[in-house]
Design a protein around this motif. Structure first.
Motif, PDB file in Angstrom:
ATOM      1  N   GLY A  46       0.813  -1.207   0.000  1.00 41.20           N
ATOM      2  CA  GLY A  46       0.000   0.000   0.000  1.00 41.20           C
ATOM      3  C   GLY A  46       0.846   1.256   0.000  1.00 41.20           C
ATOM      4  N   TRP A  47       1.903   1.265   0.823  1.00 37.25           N
ATOM      5  CA  TRP A  47       2.803   2.418   0.859  1.00 37.25           C
ATOM      6  C   TRP A  47       3.476   2.631  -0.494  1.00 37.25           C
ATOM      7  N   LEU A  48       3.901   1.526  -1.107  1.00 35.03           N
ATOM      8  CA  LEU A  48       4.597   1.615  -2.393  1.00 35.03           C
ATOM      9  C   LEU A  48       3.691   2.217  -3.461  1.00 35.03           C
ATOM     10  N   ARG A  49       2.450   1.777  -3.485  1.00 33.70           N
ATOM     11  CA  ARG A  49       1.520   2.299  -4.493  1.00 33.70           C
ATOM     12  C   ARG A  49       1.239   3.789  -4.269  1.00 33.70           C
ATOM     13  N   LYS A  50       1.167   4.204  -3.011  1.00 34.18           N
ATOM     14  CA  LYS A  50       0.968   5.627  -2.719  1.00 34.18           C
ATOM     15  C   LYS A  50       2.145   6.464  -3.223  1.00 34.18           C
ATOM     16  N   GLU A  51       3.362   5.937  -2.992  1.00 30.94           N
ATOM     17  CA  GLU A  51       4.541   6.660  -3.447  1.00 30.94           C
ATOM     18  C   GLU A  51       4.582   6.753  -4.980  1.00 30.94           C
ATOM     19  N   LEU A  52       4.193   5.666  -5.633  1.00 23.13           N
ATOM     20  CA  LEU A  52       4.159   5.689  -7.101  1.00 23.13           C
ATOM     21  C   LEU A  52       3.093   6.651  -7.600  1.00 23.13           C
ATOM     22  N   HIS A  53       1.980   6.715  -6.893  1.00 23.08           N
ATOM     23  CA  HIS A  53       0.903   7.622  -7.287  1.00 23.08           C
ATOM     24  C   HIS A  53       1.371   9.075  -7.208  1.00 23.08           C
ATOM     25  N   LYS A  54       2.221   9.372  -6.233  1.00 26.77           N
ATOM     26  CA  LYS A  54       2.775  10.715  -6.122  1.00 26.77           C
ATOM     27  C   LYS A  54       3.615  11.077  -7.337  1.00 26.77           C
ATOM     28  N   LYS A  55       4.143  10.050  -7.993  1.00 29.71           N
ATOM     29  CA  LYS A  55       4.965  10.267  -9.182  1.00 29.71           C
ATOM     30  C   LYS A  55       4.158  10.043 -10.461  1.00 29.71           C
ATOM     31  N   ASN A  56       2.813  10.052 -10.321  1.00 29.91           N
ATOM     32  CA  ASN A  56       1.889   9.900 -11.455  1.00 29.91           C
ATOM     33  C   ASN A  56       2.006   8.541 -12.134  1.00 29.91           C
ATOM     34  N   ILE A  57       2.301   7.524 -11.342  1.00 30.53           N
ATOM     35  CA  ILE A  57       2.363   6.152 -11.848  1.00 30.53           C
ATOM     36  C   ILE A  57       1.318   5.338 -11.101  1.00 30.53           C
ATOM     37  N   ASP A  58       0.366   4.775 -11.839  1.00 28.48           N
ATOM     38  CA  ASP A  58      -0.746   4.057 -11.221  1.00 28.48           C
ATOM     39  C   ASP A  58      -0.573   2.543 -11.219  1.00 28.48           C
ATOM     40  N   ARG A  59       0.296   2.016 -12.087  1.00 29.67           N
ATOM     41  CA  ARG A  59       0.439   0.565 -12.177  1.00 29.67           C
ATOM     42  C   ARG A  59       1.891   0.155 -11.934  1.00 29.67           C
ATOM     43  N   ILE A  60       2.040  -0.917 -11.162  1.00 30.84           N
ATOM     44  CA  ILE A  60       3.373  -1.462 -10.902  1.00 30.84           C
ATOM     45  C   ILE A  60       4.032  -1.879 -12.209  1.00 30.84           C
ATOM     46  N   GLU A  61       3.235  -2.426 -13.120  1.00 27.20           N
ATOM     47  CA  GLU A  61       3.760  -2.934 -14.388  1.00 27.20           C
ATOM     48  C   GLU A  61       4.393  -1.838 -15.242  1.00 27.20           C
ATOM     49  N   ASP A  62       4.083  -0.577 -14.932  1.00 26.98           N
ATOM     50  CA  ASP A  62       4.630   0.537 -15.707  1.00 26.98           C
ATOM     51  C   ASP A  62       6.004   0.977 -15.215  1.00 26.98           C
ATOM     52  N   VAL A  63       6.521   0.295 -14.165  1.00 27.61           N
ATOM     53  CA  VAL A  63       7.804   0.671 -13.574  1.00 27.61           C
ATOM     54  C   VAL A  63       8.894  -0.301 -14.033  1.00 27.61           C
ATOM     55  N   LEU A  64       9.949   0.243 -14.612  1.00 30.67           N
ATOM     56  CA  LEU A  64      11.086  -0.581 -15.015  1.00 30.67           C
ATOM     57  C   LEU A  64      11.978  -0.886 -13.815  1.00 30.67           C
ATOM     58  N   TYR A  65      12.183   0.125 -12.986  1.00 30.18           N
ATOM     59  CA  TYR A  65      13.100  -0.042 -11.862  1.00 30.18           C
ATOM     60  C   TYR A  65      12.744   0.955 -10.764  1.00 30.18           C
ATOM     61  N   ALA A  66      12.743   0.499  -9.519  1.00 34.42           N
ATOM     62  CA  ALA A  66      12.516   1.379  -8.377  1.00 34.42           C
ATOM     63  C   ALA A  66      13.363   0.902  -7.213  1.00 34.42           C
ATOM     64  N   GLU A  67      14.045   1.850  -6.552  1.00 33.12           N
ATOM     65  CA  GLU A  67      14.882   1.497  -5.414  1.00 33.12           C
ATOM     66  C   GLU A  67      14.656   2.498  -4.283  1.00 33.12           C
ATOM     67  N   TRP A  68      14.914   2.041  -3.073  1.00 32.93           N
ATOM     68  CA  TRP A  68      14.795   2.874  -1.877  1.00 32.93           C
ATOM     69  C   TRP A  68      16.169   3.059  -1.256  1.00 32.93           C
ATOM     70  N   LEU A  69      16.483   4.319  -0.933  1.00 35.41           N
ATOM     71  CA  LEU A  69      17.738   4.624  -0.262  1.00 35.41           C
ATOM     72  C   LEU A  69      17.431   5.496   0.944  1.00 35.41           C
ATOM     73  N   GLU A  70      17.851   5.028   2.109  1.00 38.81           N
ATOM     74  CA  GLU A  70      17.603   5.757   3.355  1.00 38.81           C
ATOM     75  C   GLU A  70      18.142   7.177   3.264  1.00 38.81           C
ATOM     76  N   GLY A  71      17.284   8.141   3.556  1.00 38.74           N
ATOM     77  CA  GLY A  71      17.685   9.537   3.525  1.00 38.74           C
ATOM     78  C   GLY A  71      17.421  10.224   2.206  1.00 38.74           C
TER      79      GLY A  71
END
Length: 224
Positions: A191-216
């Protein structure tokens, strides 16, 4: 088979391959292209046949090594003298990351996936794809990386800054698929991941080639 004969053939085969390698130069060892790899297999097979096949004599194996070595030397000479032949015979480097963007077309063309790209980049001391401005896949399968100016020198030590804690980036999405174990390990959920993607105007996971999380620094996303 007579063991003495086997030892003799191994020694002669070793000397023959050593001489060929010295003539062809160090690049045959340190920069293995597709053709070089095939050449190494063929030369090894020549020696193997001489050792385990009684009908193949020493003279034949030396003749085969000489002819094959001459063909490789001729090919190297052609690529050195005629630039136009290099692209066809040795291949061309491919720009995998251009201006910080991963080229999905080049990944597909070179039979690479995101995990393999990450491995190649990490081998150059870069642990996050967001730090890369350009990445070039060389003809020998290695990768050359140019960092973004933000992540390049000078270092904290150069600026006399206090050291800060270092974090390893965590991949959340690769080729449109969520890596749930990594997401959970970082303390997040779908749920958190989808909210973050929505902030970037991305509604579907399938539309993402690559996503990473870095602390800070938060979530870094590249669409398909």
């Amino acid at each position: 088979m007579d063991y003495a004969q086997m030892v003799l053939e191994l020694i002669i085969g070793f000397i023959g391959l050593f001489i060929v390698a010295k003539i062809l130069g160090k690049t045959q060892i340190t920069q293995i292209t597709t053709f070089d790899f095939i050449s190494a297999l063929v030369l090894g097979e020549f020696v193997g046949n001489a050792v385990f096949d009684d009908e193949v004599g020493i003279s034949r194996i030396l003749f085969a090594i000489t002819i094959w070595g001459a063909l490789i030397y001729l090919l190297e000479t052609i690529t050195q003298k005629w630039n136009l032949s290099r692209g066809f015979l040795e291949g061309r480097p491919s720009i995998i990351i251009h201006h910080g963007k991963i080229s999905k077309e080049q990944l597909k063309k070179n039979k690479l996936d995101i995990n393999q790209l990450q491995h190649l980049v990490r081998s150059k001391g870069v642990f996050s794809l967001r730090e890369v401005e350009y990445a070039v896949l060389e003809t020998d399968g290695t990768i050359s990386v140019l960092r973004k100016s933000t992540y390049d020198v000078p270092t904290n030590q150069d600026l006399n800054l206090q050291p800060t804690e270092v974090h390893i980036p965590i991949t959340f999405i690769s080729d449109g698929v969520v890596i749930s174990a990594n997401l959970k390990q970082a303390g997040f959920d779908d749920g958190w991941l989808r909210k973050e993607l929505h902030k970037k105007n991305i509604d579907r996971i399938e539309d993402v080639l690559y996503a990473e999380w870095l602390e800070g620094q938060g979530l870094h996303v590249q669409a398909q």
